[in-house]
Scaffold this active site. Structure first.
Site, PDB file in Angstrom:
ATOM      1  N   LYS A  19       0.808  -1.217   0.000  1.00  0.00           N
ATOM      2  CA  LYS A  19       0.000   0.000   0.000  1.00  0.00           C
ATOM      3  C   LYS A  19       0.842   1.268   0.000  1.00  0.00           C
ATOM      4  O   LYS A  19       0.489   2.266   0.624  1.00  0.00           O
ATOM      5  CB  LYS A  19      -0.985   0.006   1.171  1.00  0.00           C
ATOM      6  CG  LYS A  19      -2.052  -1.073   1.051  1.00  0.00           C
ATOM      7  CD  LYS A  19      -3.206  -0.826   1.984  1.00  0.00           C
ATOM      8  CE  LYS A  19      -4.310  -1.837   1.757  1.00  0.00           C
ATOM      9  NZ  LYS A  19      -5.493  -1.591   2.586  1.00  0.00           N
ATOM     10  N   LYS A  48     -13.400   2.480  -7.139  1.00  0.00           N
ATOM     11  CA  LYS A  48     -13.165   3.587  -6.209  1.00  0.00           C
ATOM     12  C   LYS A  48     -11.706   3.569  -5.763  1.00  0.00           C
ATOM     13  O   LYS A  48     -11.100   2.510  -5.617  1.00  0.00           O
ATOM     14  CB  LYS A  48     -14.106   3.514  -5.010  1.00  0.00           C
ATOM     15  CG  LYS A  48     -13.910   2.336  -4.084  1.00  0.00           C
ATOM     16  CD  LYS A  48     -14.869   2.406  -2.909  1.00  0.00           C
ATOM     17  CE  LYS A  48     -14.585   1.329  -1.873  1.00  0.00           C
ATOM     18  NZ  LYS A  48     -13.255   1.430  -1.245  1.00  0.00           N
ATOM     19  N   LYS A  77     -15.029  -2.192   1.714  1.00  0.00           N
ATOM     20  CA  LYS A  77     -13.681  -2.393   1.192  1.00  0.00           C
ATOM     21  C   LYS A  77     -12.732  -1.339   1.765  1.00  0.00           C
ATOM     22  O   LYS A  77     -13.148  -0.264   2.184  1.00  0.00           O
ATOM     23  CB  LYS A  77     -13.691  -2.294  -0.340  1.00  0.00           C
ATOM     24  CG  LYS A  77     -14.515  -3.381  -1.028  1.00  0.00           C
ATOM     25  CD  LYS A  77     -13.836  -4.736  -0.912  1.00  0.00           C
ATOM     26  CE  LYS A  77     -14.551  -5.807  -1.714  1.00  0.00           C
ATOM     27  NZ  LYS A  77     -15.843  -6.204  -1.138  1.00  0.00           N
ATOM     28  N   ASP A  78     -11.437  -1.675   1.745  1.00  0.00           N
ATOM     29  CA  ASP A  78     -10.413  -0.774   2.265  1.00  0.00           C
ATOM     30  C   ASP A  78     -10.443   0.575   1.556  1.00  0.00           C
ATOM     31  O   ASP A  78     -10.812   0.681   0.384  1.00  0.00           O
ATOM     32  CB  ASP A  78      -9.021  -1.384   2.081  1.00  0.00           C
ATOM     33  CG  ASP A  78      -8.778  -2.565   3.017  1.00  0.00           C
ATOM     34  OD1 ASP A  78      -9.640  -2.822   3.870  1.00  0.00           O
ATOM     35  OD2 ASP A  78      -7.730  -3.211   2.882  1.00  0.00           O
ATOM     36  N   ALA A  79     -10.009   1.602   2.282  1.00  0.00           N
ATOM     37  CA  ALA A  79      -9.921   2.934   1.693  1.00  0.00           C
ATOM     38  C   ALA A  79      -8.660   3.056   0.843  1.00  0.00           C
ATOM     39  O   ALA A  79      -8.723   3.482  -0.319  1.00  0.00           O
ATOM     40  CB  ALA A  79      -9.925   4.001   2.781  1.00  0.00           C
TER      41      ALA A  79
END
Length: 399
Positions: A19, A48, A77-79
């Site tokens: 990430k 997104k 879902k993860d940002a």
């Protein structure tokens, strides 16, 4: 999570971090059912970037002028990622979808269906993850994945289950035990990753200046705001905690339930692919659970990854194993001083959860500046648990 043992501890990890950019963590949902192509619900696959699912819902509602109740989604879902996720939109014209296009949202596909998309209605997720700064040993990563494909992945709950501070499970425990002061101390504990405004608000709480703490506390911290507003009115802690919305308290209690499962899994890890008489086993992929009457007889199916031993998601109606596994699960409850009937207050019946899950279509490739790992996981499984086995660097697995 940081102290949880690895299944592949005998194989060196590749290190690194994930990430670095949102594009380094790509997730794509696979729906549980085919779309009919007709109906009042517009199914929109949206990409997104760097926003949460709930932020995406707010943007969708604002730009299309629809109520939140008109939007359906299968999970959050993860940002910090690029996620390709489905949203169902009730009574929305396809021509209006151009309003959604922007920096953080992009429409990928459109279809129709006769029913709203509900939580949990996905088969699973495809992941494509770049690991930066590793030792570059692709072969080590492949060996680890081969071991995980053979024996399964420990079905730990990942760090994100326990909140930004990593202590949501303690909040759940104190709620169950009605230890309200301990709950508040934990809720307002300062963490190293807190932003300055949040830290300042918590410091005001510690000094007893509840009005200033309420004024300073960021609006997204709903539980904290509720407690502070009532403390400022002179209410006692029991009253303040009881005013927190039930859905938030339910999340905390579920985090504690997850923590207890992880504790049980740690003890079973060396024998994660072995069945014993008295175990409760899960049949894959139907998730049906049955009592193992003869461990040796069922072991062949276990080694073929058709069935797996299960652990406790404690609740007031959870079915229990027999013999050695029952002793392990009862000992955890004694050490926690916990009566499972306390879960009744939050209507948590309990269930069995497989001690392992399986990765599908795993690939490892070396790119110009990263090692790329791809795989498919069924819903409810954490990609970060796979990555921690490959990397052996707990601190870089995001919460």
């Amino acid at each position: 999570m940081h102290s949880l043992p690895f299944l592949t501890s005998g194989l060196p990890g590749i290190g690194g971090n994930i990430k670095t950019l949102a594009e380094d963590f790509v997730v794509e949902e696979q729906l549980l059912f085919p779309l009919s192509g007709q109906g009042e619900h517009l199914y929109v696959q949206i990409e997104k970037t760097n926003i949460t699912t709930m932020e995406a819902v707010r943007i969708i509602c604002k730009r299309l002028g629809i109520a939140k109740s008109a939007v359906g989604y299968a999970g959050q879902k993860d940002a910090r990622a690029v996620t390709k996720q489905y949203f169902s939109l009730y009574n929305v014209d396809e021509s209006s979808l151009s309003k959604l296009e922007g920096k953080s949202l992009r429409v990928l596909d459109v279809d129709r269906h006769d029913k709203k998309l509900k939580l949990g209605q996905i088969r699973g997720n495809f992941f494509s993850i770049n690991v930066h700064g590793s030792d570059g040993n692709v072969e080590n990563a492949r060996k680890i994945l081969q071991r995980l494909e053979k024996n399964g992945v420990p079905n730990y709950f990942g760090l994100q289950r326990f909140g930004n501070g990593g202590n949501s499970h303690l909040l759940g425990k104190y709620l169950l035990l009605t230890q309200y002061d301990a709950f508040a101390e934990t809720l307002f504990c300062v963490h190293s990753n807190d932003r300055q405004k949040l830290t300042t608000a918590k410091q005001f709480f510690a000094s007893g200046n509840y009005k200033e703490a309420y004024r300073t506390m960021p609006g997204s911290f709903e539980a904290e705001k509720v407690v502070l507003s009532n403390l400022a009115r002179g209410k006692d802690m029991k009253y303040c905690v009881e005013r927190i919305p039930r859905k938030i308290k339910y999340f905390f209690v579920c985090a504690y339930q997850s923590y207890l499962f992880n504790r049980s899994l740690v003890q079973r890890l060396p024998q994660i692919d072995i069945l014993f008489t008295g175990d409760l086993a899960m049949l894959h992929p139907s998730r049906s659970v049955f009592l193992v009457e003869d461990g040796e007889k069922e072991q062949t199916r276990c080694l073929r990854n058709e069935i797996s031993p299960t652990g406790p998601m404690y609740g007031y109606k959870m079915i229990c194993p027999l013999e050695r596994q029952r002793a392990v699960e009862d000992q955890i409850l004694r050490e926690e001083n916990l009566d499972v009937q306390l879960f009744r207050n939050y209507k948590i019946k309990g269930e069995r959860r497989s001690y392992r899950f399986f990765i599908v279509d795993a690939q490892v490739n070396e790119t110009l500046n990263a090692i790329n790992v791809k795989f498919f996981l069924r819903k409810g499984c954490y990609a970060t648990v796979v990555l921690r086995e490959i990397m052996k660097v707990n601190s870089n697995i995001p919460e």
